[in-house]
Design an enzyme around this catalytic site. Structure first.
Site, PDB file in Angstrom:
ATOM      1  N   THR A 151       0.851  -1.209   0.000  1.00 36.51           N
ATOM      2  CA  THR A 151       0.000   0.000   0.000  1.00 36.51           C
ATOM      3  C   THR A 151       0.877   1.246   0.000  1.00 36.51           C
ATOM      4  OG1 THR A 151      -1.580  -1.272   1.341  1.00 36.51           O
ATOM      5  CG2 THR A 151      -2.023   1.075   1.061  1.00 36.51           C
ATOM      6  N   GLY A 165       1.474   1.746   5.787  1.00 33.06           N
ATOM      7  CA  GLY A 165       0.406   0.760   5.799  1.00 33.06           C
ATOM      8  C   GLY A 165       0.271   0.121   7.172  1.00 33.06           C
ATOM      9  N   ASP A 218      -1.023  -3.982   9.060  1.00 27.63           N
ATOM     10  CA  ASP A 218      -1.600  -5.318   8.860  1.00 27.63           C
ATOM     11  C   ASP A 218      -2.967  -5.433   9.514  1.00 27.63           C
ATOM     12  OD1 ASP A 218       0.657  -6.758   7.525  1.00 27.63           O
ATOM     13  OD2 ASP A 218       1.667  -5.986   9.291  1.00 27.63           O
ATOM     14  N   GLU A 258       9.958   1.655  10.882  1.00 30.64           N
ATOM     15  CA  GLU A 258       8.626   2.244  10.756  1.00 30.64           C
ATOM     16  C   GLU A 258       8.196   2.895  12.059  1.00 30.64           C
ATOM     17  OE1 GLU A 258       6.474  -1.209   9.539  1.00 30.64           O
ATOM     18  OE2 GLU A 258       6.441  -0.603   7.434  1.00 30.64           O
TER      19      GLU A 258
HETATM   20  O1  DER Z   1       5.270  -4.253   7.221  1.00 31.81           O
HETATM   21  C1  DER Z   1       4.462  -3.349   7.422  1.00 31.81           C
HETATM   22  O2  DER Z   1       4.266  -2.792   8.519  1.00 31.81           O
HETATM   23  C2  DER Z   1       3.568  -2.963   6.274  1.00 31.81           C
HETATM   24  O3  DER Z   1       3.145  -1.639   6.424  1.00 31.81           O
HETATM   25  C3  DER Z   1       2.395  -3.903   6.310  1.00 31.81           C
HETATM   26  O4  DER Z   1       1.912  -3.905   7.585  1.00 31.81           O
HETATM   27  C4  DER Z   1       1.303  -3.520   5.322  1.00 31.81           C
HETATM   28  O5  DER Z   1       1.667  -4.085   4.129  1.00 31.81           O
HETATM   29  P1  DER Z   1       0.659  -4.098   2.902  1.00 31.81           P
HETATM   30  O6  DER Z   1       0.338  -2.648   2.612  1.00 31.81           O
HETATM   31  O7  DER Z   1       1.471  -4.746   1.801  1.00 31.81           O
HETATM   32  O8  DER Z   1      -0.556  -4.879   3.302  1.00 31.81           O
END
Ligand code: DER
Length: 232
Positions: A31, A85, A87, A106
Site C-alpha cells: 500500500t 500501511g 496489517d 517504521e
Molecule cells: O510491514 C508493514 O508494517 C507494512 O506496512 C504492512 O503492515 C502492510 O503491508 P501491505 O500494505 O502490503 O498490506
C-alpha cells in the site's frame, strides 16, 4: 483486483496530505508503495517538492526511482507526517505492523512525526488485534532463548494463542535491514495490546514489537469499489 484498487485509492487520497517543503516518512509494503508512486508522479508532473525519509531500503530504492528526494531520519531530525500501511487496525486506531519486516524503522519514523496516517484496504479493520501474527524483532544472539522466554511470558498475558515462529526467507532466516530476526507470535486475539507491547519490549533480546499503540492519528480506508473513508 479489488484489494489492489482499495490500496491504490487509499494511497492516492493520502498523498494529498503532502505539501511543499514537508519532510515525509515513507512507509513500507504494497500500500505504501502505491503512495510512493503517487507522490513521485506529483513530483515529476505537478512540481511537488518535499523530502522523503524511507522506512526500509526497498522504500528508499522505490522513492529514488520515482524521483523523490530521499534524506535520512538523522538529516530530517523531525517529520511533518508519516504515511504507512498496517496489517491490522482496531477501533482505537491501534495497529499491528511488521508484515513486511520493517517495523523497527517504521515505528522510529512514525514516532518522530507530528502526524501518522495509515493507508489500508478495509480488510485490515478488526474488532480485536491479534488475528494477524504479531511480529517482534529480536537480535540473532540467543534468539531461541529469547523465543522460549517470550512464549513463557505469554502464558501470563491476556492472549488466546502462545506459539511463535521464526520468520523465514526461503531456507534462510529472514533478516531485517538491521540484520535482526523476526519472530511471529500467533496470539489469535490480544485482550490488552497496550500491556502486551510494554511487557514484550522489556525482555532481553527483544528489539521492538509490531504493536503501534497511540501512534496512528488517522486511517485512510480504501474500498474495492473505489470509495475512500477517513477514520480519526
Ligand atoms: O510491514 C508493514 O508494517 C507494512 O506496512 C504492512 O503492515 C502492510 O503491508 P501491505 O500494505 O502490503 O498490506
Amino acid at each position: 483486483s479489488p484489494i489492489d484498487k482499495a490500496k491504490y485509492v487509499a494511497a492516492k487520497r493520502a498523498a494529498d496530505y503532502v505539501e511543499d517543503g514537508m519532510r515525509v516518512g515513507l512507509g513500507t509494503g504494497s500500500t505504501a508503495a502505491w503512495l510512493v508512486r503517487c507522490l513521485g508522479e506529483q513530483v515529476r508532473d505537478g512540481g511537488l517538492r518535499f523530502k522523503g525519509v524511507p522506512t526500509s531500503t526497498r522504500t528508499a530504492d522505490l522513492a529514488r526511482d520515482v524521483g523523490i528526494e530521499v534524506i535520512s531520519l538523522d538529516e530530517a531530525k523531525w517529520l511533518d507526517i508519516t504515511i504507512d500501511g498496517a496489517d491490522e487496525f482496531d477501533g482505537d486506531l491501534n495497529l499491528i505492523k511488521g508484515g513486511g519486516g520493517a517495523l523497527l524503522q517504521e515505528k522510529i519514523v512514525a514516532t518522530a512525526s507530528d502526524q501518522m496516517v495509515v493507508i489500508a484496504d478495509i480488510g485490515k479493520e478488526v474488532e480485536h488485534l491479534g488475528a494477524f501474527p504479531l511480529p517482534i524483532e529480536v537480535i540473532p544472539f540467543g534468539w531461541q532463548t529469547t523465543q522460549a522466554l517470550v512464549e513463557e511470558t505469554l502464558i501470563s498475558m491476556d492472549v488466546l494463542g502462545r506459539q511463535s515462529s521464526l520468520r523465514m526467507n526461503g531456507e534462510q532466516a529472514f533478516m531485517t535491514d538491521e540484520g535482526n530476526y523476526i519472530l511471529d507470535l500467533h496470539l489469535q486475539r490480544i485482550g490488552n495490546p497496550r500491556q502486551l507491547a510494554l511487557v514484550i519490549n522489556q525482555m532481553p533480546g527483544v528489539v521492538e514489537n509490531g504493536l503501534f499503540i497511540d501512534i496512528c492519528d488517522a486511517v485512510v480506508i480504501g474500498y474495492g469499489d473505489g470509495r475512500v473513508e477517513i477514520r480519526d
